[in-house]
Each structure stands twice: as structure tokens, then as C-alpha cells.
Design an enzyme around this catalytic site. Structure first.
Site, PDB file in Angstrom:
ATOM      1  N   LYS A 198      35.883  44.894  42.116  1.00 57.90           N
ATOM      2  CA  LYS A 198      36.678  45.488  41.037  1.00 57.90           C
ATOM      3  C   LYS A 198      35.791  46.302  40.084  1.00 57.90           C
ATOM      4  CE  LYS A 198      40.589  43.618  42.430  1.00 57.90           C
ATOM      5  NZ  LYS A 198      40.411  42.701  43.552  1.00 57.90           N
TER       6      LYS A 198
HETATM    7  C1  PLP Z   1      41.694  41.574  43.777  1.00 56.38           C
HETATM    8  C2  PLP Z   1      43.164  41.460  43.683  1.00 56.38           C
HETATM    9  C3  PLP Z   1      43.811  40.242  43.441  1.00 56.38           C
HETATM   10  C4  PLP Z   1      43.115  38.931  43.425  1.00 56.38           C
HETATM   11  O1  PLP Z   1      42.009  38.841  42.609  1.00 56.38           O
HETATM   12  P1  PLP Z   1      40.875  37.760  42.967  1.00 56.38           P
HETATM   13  O2  PLP Z   1      39.959  37.827  41.803  1.00 56.38           O
HETATM   14  O3  PLP Z   1      40.247  38.218  44.248  1.00 56.38           O
HETATM   15  O4  PLP Z   1      41.530  36.453  43.104  1.00 56.38           O
HETATM   16  C5  PLP Z   1      45.177  40.247  43.264  1.00 56.38           C
HETATM   17  N1  PLP Z   1      45.891  41.367  43.344  1.00 56.38           N
HETATM   18  C6  PLP Z   1      45.313  42.557  43.599  1.00 56.38           C
HETATM   19  C7  PLP Z   1      46.169  43.779  43.642  1.00 56.38           C
HETATM   20  C8  PLP Z   1      43.939  42.645  43.799  1.00 56.38           C
HETATM   21  O5  PLP Z   1      43.384  43.824  44.065  1.00 56.38           O
END
Ligand code: PLP
Length: 374
Positions: free
Chosen positions: A187
């Protein structure tokens, strides 16, 4: 020019500076590595970013979604409306809460849930809207919340990809109902693994604290009580210190991603017939740069061709309703044709703050070569 092999270009890579690494080392030496002062400091900074709203740090974006659903009391018999073109985690949390995910097809331009279709999907069991800001391009919040208000629905924003983005001039997280962010390694802001939930008031924040740590409340006399079956999703101080270092640089990261995206849109060969992302340089945080290959292109061959050119590519995402779990819940191909078409042709190209302008040019050239080679 000599044909020297160029270094592998991944599709994403975190930018972690030496000051942050030194800060993390300090936490490791401090004797306190799990939730403590760094988490409280990170939460205070996140709250400031989110217009002073209460924020609690968690160990994943998934935990933020789960706790968001719990705070809204979502469970058996409830329906939650979401997008089929997302990471499977978005829908899994709904199923695990005992509720039913109701998918609504996407807008082919934004690739986010189509708000015009969304309202028609609201039924007597609908309790919540769970929109996703795919690739960091926000769902238009004014229109979204107008629908929620008309139907008396809660909103849990899956803003896992849109930290640093804004809707209109309002930063994502600074307005709205419940907002879930992810700080996963891929992210725009990372704590390796992590996330946070933005809430409406102190009571929700207190409930979130219970859900994230076994429902336990501690008292001054050394005793404790548990009032709800909370899980274990607290963030560590190690992760929080990393997040503090990242947050200080988020505006810089976002600006760099926007500049790289702008270059992609300038350099990309439009005659190839690919669908390009919306040219938005004020709201989107450009979490990903995704193209949709022309109909009939063999995507497997394209991905192999790019990998052979030393360029990392990804597929985000196969439509959720076509995964086995969701087929077993009754879903089938043909239900959401736009999400299916885009899901079948989407390719994520490299985009991360440390990329060079020349890397963008290299990717654009490789896309042209691979698509033009029969
Ligand atoms: C990354 C992501 C998640 C989950 O986040 P985590 O930190 O990996 O649990 C949920 N929804 C979307 C759209 C994502 O890109």
C-alpha cells in the site's frame, strides 16, 4: 546503445528511509516492542490527518473491516453491498460476519462500484454499503452518502488503497462514517502489515479497542473484565514507528505517484487500444496504474512477455463472485459483465515512488513491443 540487461523492475516496492529504519531500531532496543507509546503517537498523527476523528491502529486492513462491521452490528440476515472488482478480503469479511455480500457491477471508466446501479440493489435486508476505492481513485463520496442517507444505511469505506487520496477537496478518512485503511507492504503507506479504522465518536473507539484485544478492559485495582468476544488485532510499536516514518512522507509519495501516472498517460501508445485509467491528478493517490488489454489479447502471454522483459506486472483483481467460495454461494459468470470484462483484461503496471521517469518510458516501450509481437 548496447543491450545490457536492465535490473528487474518490480510492480511495487516500499520506500523506507534510513531515518525510519533508525527509529525502528530504537524501538527494538527500547524494551517495549508491542502496543505502546509508538502506537499512541501513530494514532494521534493519523487522527490529525483525518480531521481530528478517532482512529485506532490495527494489525491489518482486514481487521479494520471486520471491526467496522462489528461496530455497525452487521451479522446474520444482513446484506452488505460491495464491488465485485476488489481484493477478496473485502467480501470475505462480510461472509465471516455471517452476512450476505451483495455485489453491484462497476462503472467501466472508474472501475469502482456503479452508484447509479447501487441504489437499485438496496433491499429490505440491506444494512450497509461497503464501497472500494480501486487503485486509489475514490468513489464519489457526496453521491455515495446521499444514497446512504436516503435509505438509512451505514457505510464502511474499504479505503485500503486510498490513504492520501481525497474526494473533492476532502481527504479520505476526514469525513464519512467508518473508514478502513490498510498499511500492507504494497500500500501507499506501509507498516509491513497493519491498518486502522477511523470512527465517529469516542464510544466507537472504545468498542474498537475491545474488539482488537480480546474484549478486555483493565481496571486500576489490577483486575480485568471481558465484555465481548474480541480478537487479537492490535498493532505493534515496531510497526507503528515504521508508520510514523511513512506518514511524514505521504504527501511526497502521493505527489511522486501522480507525476509518474501523468507520465504514463503521456507516454502510453494510444494506438494499442488499451483502456487507460482516469486522468485524475487531484483526488486519486495512484495506488496502482492499471490498463485493460484490448479484447481478444492473450493476457497470459502478455504477462509472460513483460516478465521476460524484466518488468513486474500484476493482476488486480479476478472478480470476487467468480472465486469458488462465491460460486458456492450461488454466483455465476455473466452476473456482472463489466467487472468480468475488466477483471479478465486488467494488468497492473509498475508504479511506486522510487521509480524513475525512465522506468515509465521503459514500461511503455515494453508494452508496445509485447503487444505488437505476434
Ligand atoms: C489490501 C486490501 C485489503 C486488506 O488489507 P490487509 O491489510 O491486507 O488486511 C482490503 N481491501 C482492499 C481493497 C485491499 O486492497
Amino acid at each position: 546503445m548496447t543491450q545490457t540487461a536492465r535490473p528487474y523492475l518490480p510492480f511495487t516496492r516500499p520506500s523506507i528511509d534510513e531515518t525510519t529504519i533508525a527509529g525502528v531500531a530504537e524501538v527494538l532496543r527500547s524494551g517495549w516492542i508491542t502496543s505502546g507509546p509508538q502506537v499512541r503517537e501513530f494514532e494521534a498523527q493519523l487522527s490529525a490527518w483525518c480531521g481530528g476523528r478517532p482512529v485506532r491502529a490495527l494489525n491489518s486492513g482486514t481487521a479494520a473491516l471486520e471491526i467496522g462491521l462489528a461496530l455497525a452490528g452487521i451479522g446474520r440476515g444482513d446484506e452488505v453491498i460491495t464491488s465485485p472488482l476488489t481484493w477478496v478480503g473485502t467480501a470475505n469479511v462480510i461472509v465471516r460476519a455471517g452476512a450476505r455480500p451483495v455485489f453491484v457491477d462497476i462503472d467501466p471508466v472508474t472501475r469502482n462500484i456503479d452508484l447509479a446501479r447501487l441504489e437499485a440493489a438496496i433491499g429490505p435486508a440491506t444494512r450497509m454499503l461497503l464501497p472500494v476505492d480501486l487503485a486509489g481513485l475514490p468513489v464519489e463520496r457526496a453521491a455515495l452518502y446521499a444514497i446512504a442517507r436516503r435509505h438509512g444505511l451505514r457505510v464502511l469505506e474499504d479505503a485500503a488503497q486510498s490513504f492520501g487520496a481525497s474526494s473533492g477537496a476532502v481527504p479520505i478518512g476526514a469525513a464519512g462514517d467508518l473508514i478502513a485503511f490498510s498499511f500492507h507492504a504494497a500500500k501507499n503507506l506501509t507498516t509491513a502489515e497493519g491498518g486502522c479504522l477511523v470512527m465517529n465518536n469516542a464510544e466507537e473507539a472504545r468498542q474498537c479497542e475491545l474488539w482488537r484485544l480480546q474484549g478486555v478492559e483493565r481496571f486500576a485495582d489490577g483486575t480485568l473484565d471481558a465484555t465481548l468476544p474480541g480478537g487479537k488485532s492490535n498493532m505493534t510499536d515496531v510497526a507503528a514507528r515504521l508508520g510514523i516514518g511513512q506518514l511524514a512522507r505521504l504527501p511526497e509519495f502521493t505527489a511522486r505517484r501522480r507525476a509518474l501516472a501523468r507520465r504514463y498517460l503521456q507516454r502510453f501508445d494510444r494506438s494499442l487500444g488499451c483502456e487507460l485509467p482516469v486522468a485524475d491528478f487531484t483526488q486519486s493517490n495512484w495506488h496502482m496504474f492499471q490498463i485493460v488489454l484490448p479484447a481478444g489479447t492473450d493476457r497470459g502471454a502478455f504477462l509472460r512477455g513483460m516478465q521476460a522483459a524484466g518488468i513486474g506486472v500484476g493482476v488486480h483483481y479476478p472478480p470476487v463472485h467468480l472465486l469458488t467460495l462465491y460460486r458456492n454461494l450461488g454466483h455465476a459468470p455473466g452476473e456482472f459483465p463489466i467487472a468480468e470484462r475488466i477483471g479478465a483484461g486488467t494488468v497492473t503496471l509498475p508504479l511506486f515512488p522510487d521509480m524513475l521517469d525512465a522506468d515509465v518510458d521503459r514500461v511503455c516501450e515494453a508494452v508496445t513491443t509485447v503487444l505488437r509481437t505476434p
